[in-house]
Every structure is written in C-alpha cells, then in structure tokens.
Enzyme design. Structure first.
Site, PDB file in Angstrom:
ATOM      1  N   THR A   1      51.401  42.794  50.779  1.00 52.74           N
ATOM      2  CA  THR A   1      51.363  43.728  49.641  1.00 52.74           C
ATOM      3  C   THR A   1      51.177  45.140  50.196  1.00 52.74           C
ATOM      4  O   THR A   1      50.786  45.319  51.351  1.00 52.74           O
ATOM      5  CB  THR A   1      50.175  43.430  48.703  1.00 52.74           C
ATOM      6  OG1 THR A   1      48.963  43.640  49.428  1.00 52.74           O
ATOM      7  CG2 THR A   1      50.214  42.013  48.149  1.00 52.74           C
TER       8      THR A   1
ATOM      9  N   LYS B   1      33.312  41.460  47.426  1.00 50.24           N
ATOM     10  CA  LYS B   1      34.102  40.232  47.202  1.00 50.24           C
ATOM     11  C   LYS B   1      33.151  39.023  47.167  1.00 50.24           C
ATOM     12  O   LYS B   1      33.375  38.071  46.430  1.00 50.24           O
ATOM     13  CB  LYS B   1      35.177  40.088  48.280  1.00 50.24           C
ATOM     14  CG  LYS B   1      36.301  41.116  48.139  1.00 50.24           C
ATOM     15  CD  LYS B   1      37.165  40.814  46.940  1.00 50.24           C
ATOM     16  CE  LYS B   1      38.043  41.938  46.492  1.00 50.24           C
ATOM     17  NZ  LYS B   1      38.847  41.617  45.312  1.00 50.24           N
TER      18      LYS B   1
ATOM     19  N   SER C   1      38.272  37.356  47.810  1.00 45.73           N
ATOM     20  CA  SER C   1      38.976  37.405  49.096  1.00 45.73           C
ATOM     21  C   SER C   1      38.256  36.484  50.064  1.00 45.73           C
ATOM     22  O   SER C   1      37.025  36.333  50.001  1.00 45.73           O
ATOM     23  CB  SER C   1      38.927  38.834  49.645  1.00 45.73           C
ATOM     24  OG  SER C   1      39.247  38.858  51.012  1.00 45.73           O
TER      25      SER C   1
ATOM     26  N   TYR D   1      34.023  46.173  51.031  1.00 46.56           N
ATOM     27  CA  TYR D   1      34.979  45.267  50.386  1.00 46.56           C
ATOM     28  C   TYR D   1      34.474  43.828  50.462  1.00 46.56           C
ATOM     29  O   TYR D   1      34.393  43.123  49.451  1.00 46.56           O
ATOM     30  CB  TYR D   1      36.326  45.426  51.102  1.00 46.56           C
ATOM     31  CG  TYR D   1      37.418  44.487  50.665  1.00 46.56           C
ATOM     32  CD1 TYR D   1      38.231  44.800  49.577  1.00 46.56           C
ATOM     33  CD2 TYR D   1      37.662  43.297  51.346  1.00 46.56           C
ATOM     34  CE1 TYR D   1      39.252  43.940  49.183  1.00 46.56           C
ATOM     35  CE2 TYR D   1      38.669  42.438  50.959  1.00 46.56           C
ATOM     36  CZ  TYR D   1      39.462  42.765  49.877  1.00 46.56           C
ATOM     37  OH  TYR D   1      40.464  41.908  49.488  1.00 46.56           O
TER      38      TYR D   1
HETATM   39  N1  LIG Z   1      46.920  41.009  49.783  1.00 43.03           N
HETATM   40  C1  LIG Z   1      46.051  40.197  50.356  1.00 43.03           C
HETATM   41  O1  LIG Z   1      46.308  39.585  51.404  1.00 43.03           O
HETATM   42  C2  LIG Z   1      44.710  39.964  49.724  1.00 43.03           C
HETATM   43  C3  LIG Z   1      43.798  39.141  50.411  1.00 43.03           C
HETATM   44  C4  LIG Z   1      42.564  38.891  49.834  1.00 43.03           C
HETATM   45  C5  LIG Z   1      42.260  39.397  48.579  1.00 43.03           C
HETATM   46  N2  LIG Z   1      43.165  40.194  47.940  1.00 43.03           N
HETATM   47  C6  LIG Z   1      42.775  40.707  46.615  1.00 43.03           C
HETATM   48  O2  LIG Z   1      43.841  40.641  45.712  1.00 43.03           O
HETATM   49  C7  LIG Z   1      43.797  41.717  44.780  1.00 43.03           C
HETATM   50  C8  LIG Z   1      45.133  42.426  44.776  1.00 43.03           C
HETATM   51  O3  LIG Z   1      45.389  42.861  46.106  1.00 43.03           O
HETATM   52  P1  LIG Z   1      46.767  43.509  46.533  1.00 43.03           P
HETATM   53  O4  LIG Z   1      46.926  43.197  47.970  1.00 43.03           O
HETATM   54  O5  LIG Z   1      47.816  43.176  45.562  1.00 43.03           O
HETATM   55  O6  LIG Z   1      46.358  45.072  46.406  1.00 43.03           O
HETATM   56  P2  LIG Z   1      47.206  46.376  46.029  1.00 43.03           P
HETATM   57  O7  LIG Z   1      48.626  46.234  46.425  1.00 43.03           O
HETATM   58  O8  LIG Z   1      46.448  47.529  46.596  1.00 43.03           O
HETATM   59  O9  LIG Z   1      47.101  46.408  44.445  1.00 43.03           O
HETATM   60  C9  LIG Z   1      45.881  46.723  43.845  1.00 43.03           C
HETATM   61  C10 LIG Z   1      46.096  46.953  42.374  1.00 43.03           C
HETATM   62  O10 LIG Z   1      44.837  47.299  41.801  1.00 43.03           O
HETATM   63  C11 LIG Z   1      45.020  48.447  40.972  1.00 43.03           C
HETATM   64  N3  LIG Z   1      43.740  49.127  40.869  1.00 43.03           N
HETATM   65  C12 LIG Z   1      42.975  49.627  41.865  1.00 43.03           C
HETATM   66  N4  LIG Z   1      41.852  50.163  41.368  1.00 43.03           N
HETATM   67  C13 LIG Z   1      41.902  50.000  40.040  1.00 43.03           C
HETATM   68  C14 LIG Z   1      41.041  50.347  38.970  1.00 43.03           C
HETATM   69  N5  LIG Z   1      39.887  50.972  39.188  1.00 43.03           N
HETATM   70  N6  LIG Z   1      41.396  50.019  37.716  1.00 43.03           N
HETATM   71  C15 LIG Z   1      42.563  49.387  37.473  1.00 43.03           C
HETATM   72  N7  LIG Z   1      43.426  49.035  38.444  1.00 43.03           N
HETATM   73  C16 LIG Z   1      43.097  49.352  39.705  1.00 43.03           C
HETATM   74  C17 LIG Z   1      46.143  49.215  41.628  1.00 43.03           C
HETATM   75  O11 LIG Z   1      46.829  49.983  40.685  1.00 43.03           O
HETATM   76  P3  LIG Z   1      46.744  51.582  40.528  1.00 43.03           P
HETATM   77  O12 LIG Z   1      46.516  52.151  41.896  1.00 43.03           O
HETATM   78  O13 LIG Z   1      48.076  51.924  39.939  1.00 43.03           O
HETATM   79  O14 LIG Z   1      45.592  51.780  39.609  1.00 43.03           O
HETATM   80  C18 LIG Z   1      47.055  48.073  42.062  1.00 43.03           C
HETATM   81  O15 LIG Z   1      47.873  47.655  40.992  1.00 43.03           O
HETATM   82  C19 LIG Z   1      42.644  42.610  45.217  1.00 43.03           C
HETATM   83  O16 LIG Z   1      41.492  42.308  44.449  1.00 43.03           O
HETATM   84  C20 LIG Z   1      42.408  42.200  46.654  1.00 43.03           C
HETATM   85  O17 LIG Z   1      41.070  42.366  47.048  1.00 43.03           O
HETATM   86  C21 LIG Z   1      44.370  40.504  48.484  1.00 43.03           C
END
Ligand SMILES: NC(=O)c1ccc[n+]([C@@H]2O[C@H](COP(=O)([O-])OP(=O)(O)OC[C@H]3O[C@@H](n4cnc5c(N)ncnc54)[C@H](OP(=O)(O)O)[C@@H]3O)[C@@H](O)[C@H]2O)c1
Length: 330
Positions: free
Chosen positions: A246, A215, A182, A211
């Site tokens: 998301t 990261k 991130s 976090y």
């Molecule tokens: N969205 C953004 O703007 C943004 C920005 C910077 C970085 N990111 C990074 O992108 C990635 C995805 O983010 P997102 O926004 O899509 O988040 P999200 O909507 O919360 O999705 C997270 C996913 O991770 C799964 N998960 C959580 N803990 C887990 C575990 N222990 N084992 C297996 N699966 C697990 C969840 O599934 P279950 O709950 O069903 O297990 C879900 O499918 C993350 O690493 C986040 O840090 C996102």
C-alpha cells in the site's frame, strides 16, 4: 466454522510464528487451501458498512470487495477530494456500487461527534463499523484535542465513534465492529511503561514504536468493546493484515517495503480477512478475538503469556476518559 485437519492446523500455526512466511503472500497462498469458505455472493445486499481510512490502501480494497457483496459503503477519510477519487475508482470496478464518500478525521473528537450525529440521522441500521484508518508519523504530534496522534487515530477516536454509533449498530442484525490492528503490536506488550505513558511523553519518540504501542491498545480496545457491546448483539473483532503493498507501508517504511516487495501481499489480499469478518456468518459465532487469514490468533507471541488485569483496567479507564465516555465496566 470448518477446521483444517490436525496436520494443516499445525502448519497454519507454524506459519503464524514464522513471520516472513505467514505475513507475506505465502501465508494466504497456503492457507486458502483450508481456510473457511468465502461469504455468500450477496451477503451484504442493502446493508450499510462504514470503513474509515478508505481513500486508499487496505481500506479502499476492503470497501471495493464489500461493494461487490452488495453493501452500501461509506468511505471515510480526512480529505473529500481524495475520497471522491477513491469512490470514482470503486464505481469503475463495481459499476452498480452504492458508495458514499464522507469526510471525518477520526482523530478529531469534535469531527467524530458531528459525523456520528449526521450518520445516525441517515443510517438507521449499521451492519459494520470498520476502524481501519492508520498513521505512523515521524515526529510526535497531537490531535485537535491535544491527544498524541497515533493514540487519537487508532484508539480514542474509534472508541468514541463506536460508542456514538451504538444505536445504529444495535438496530442491525448480526452487526460487527472490526478493528484493523497490526502484527507490529506483538513487539509492544501491555506493560506498566505503556500504561503509565499512553501519550508517549517520556523518552525519545519513535513513530514505529508509537504505532506498535497503539496497535497493541487496539487489540485491548477490541476485547473491551466486545464485552461492552455484547448486550446490544454486536460482535467485535480485531485483526492484522500481514504485510500488504500500500502507499502507507511504502511511505512509512520505504526500506522495509522495498526489501520485501517480491513477497508483499497485494492490498486485496491484505484486506481479505476484514471482508470475511464483515460478511461471513461465522464471524458472529465469537466475539473479542484477534484474527489473521480468517483464523483467530493468539494476542501474545507466546500464547501462554497473560496481561495484568489491573493494567488492562487502568488503560481502559484512561482511554475512556480521553474519549469522554463513561467509565462503566467494559
Ligand atoms: N499495509 C500493511 O502492510 C499493514 C500492515 C499492518 C497493519 N496495517 C494497518 O492497516 C490499515 C490501513 O493501512 P494501509 O497500509 O492501507 O495505510 P495507508 O495506505 O496509509 O491508508 C491509510 C488510510 O487512513 C486514512 N486516514 C489516516 N488518518 C486518518 C484520520 N485521522 N481519519 C480518517 N482517515 C484517516 C488515510 O486517508 P487520508 O489521508 O485521505 O485521510 C488512508 O485512507 C492501518 O490501520 C494500518 O495500521 C497495514
């Protein structure tokens, strides 16, 4: 890899530093004019790709586009019914997709070991292992093995899973390990305070801080794994997706997500670089880099800043010990 002209290259670098422009939907809207070409349409036909955190958000968006490129996609998450629902939606979007919803809590090292054993029996060659699962808990909590949860989910579990799946990665041509970090990691430099307290036992716990720290550690993990896996012919990259709409961002940072809603990227756009790094031949020309919008970026906000090698070593040794893997030089 194609390069933008010097003027466009300078504009790209400015976008990288002007966070609201580069991280929002404005970033890809401009950069797609000069970024490298899309991967070939059938780049991944028959290749196995494993995406953690694929039940929703960026992981599901990436999995859908990887299936469009022909990949056999393994969707990993903690809950089978959420995964089945995600897989059903993916099959509607990509009718002939070979998609395999599989439960594995990547923060739980026993679950990771069991999952890796099953996978090695079923998947002889793994084209890509994508560490995308992410969490931002409000309170400090611990994994099944007593490791602080963000550290276990973002760093220790992914390290163990990578190590265990090495034979399958090594057996595939042009294989990759990709880590979804991130831009928040820029706020957490690798310093003595972090290296001495990886499990965030000192001071008041703040989820957003935990976090950002983990990261940052994911970027170090990518660099260390790049060296460790080079002999296997496996490249490793980390990246950040910008700000994407998301459920995760809406739940973890509701005020922020509401305030920037008009300029948030959609999930597909947030996942674009992940898909590109998985499928584009150019991604194997280098290893150990940090990317966004299909371009390598500095890992520190001030590009001339360097990390103390002693601290890097100390962190790597501690994380490897937590994962239970040998301490051989990265
Ligand atoms: N969205 C953004 O703007 C943004 C920005 C910077 C970085 N990111 C990074 O992108 C990635 C995805 O983010 P997102 O926004 O899509 O988040 P999200 O909507 O919360 O999705 C997270 C996913 O991770 C799964 N998960 C959580 N803990 C887990 C575990 N222990 N084992 C297996 N699966 C697990 C969840 O599934 P279950 O709950 O069903 O297990 C879900 O499918 C993350 O690493 C986040 O840090 C996102």
């Amino acid at each position: 890899m194609s390069r933008p002209s010097p003027v466009l290259g300078a504009l790209d670098a400015v976008l990288d530093k002007v966070v609201p422009a580069g991280y929002s939907s404005i970033g890809p809207a401009l950069r797609r004019r000069w970024w490298p070409a899309d991967p070939p349409a059938h780049a991944l036909v028959g290749k196995h790709v494993l995406v953690t955190g694929a039940s929703r958000g960026l992981g599901l968006a990436a999995a859908t586009d990887l299936a469009r490129l022909g990949a056999v996609v393994h969707l990993l998450g903690r809950d089978q019914s959420r995964l089945d629902e995600a897989a059903a939606g993916l099959r509607l979007a990509v009718p002939n997709a070979d998609v395999r919803p599989e439960t594995c809590d990547v923060s739980d090292l026993d679950a990771v070991r069991a999952y890796a054993t099953r996978t090695l029996e079923q998947v002889p060659a793994l084209h890509a292992l994508i560490h995308n699962a992410g969490v931002m808990p409000e309170e400090r909590s611990e994994s099944a093995q007593g490791i602080e949860l963000t550290l276990a989910t973002h760093v220790v579990g992914p390290l163990l899973l990578t190590e265990l799946l090495r034979p399958a990665l090594a057996a595939a041509d042009d294989s990759r390990v990709l880590i979804m970090s991130s831009g928040g990691m820029y706020s957490a430099p690798l310093n003595a305070a972090l290296a001495d307290d990886l499990q965030y036992r000192e001071g008041t716990y703040r989820g957003i801080r935990a976090y950002a720290r983990t990261k940052r550690l994911q970027v170090l993990l990518g660099e260390q794994l790049a060296t460790r896996l080079a002999g296997d012919g496996v490249v490793v990259h980390s990246m950040h997706p910008g700000w994407a709409a998301t459920e995760g961002i809406a739940e973890s940072m509701p005020g922020f997500a509401r305030a920037i809603r008009p300029i948030l990227r959609d999930a597909r756009s947030g996942a674009d670089t992940l898909v590109w790094l998985t499928a584009a031949p150019e991604a194997t020309a280098t290893t150990g880099l940090f990317w966004s919008d299909r371009h390598p970026r500095s890992t520190t906000y001030l590009p001339w800043t360097t990390e103390d090698p002693v601290l890097r070593r100390k962190v790597w040794d501690a994380v490897a010990a937590l994962a239970g893997i040998d301490h051989a030089p990265a």
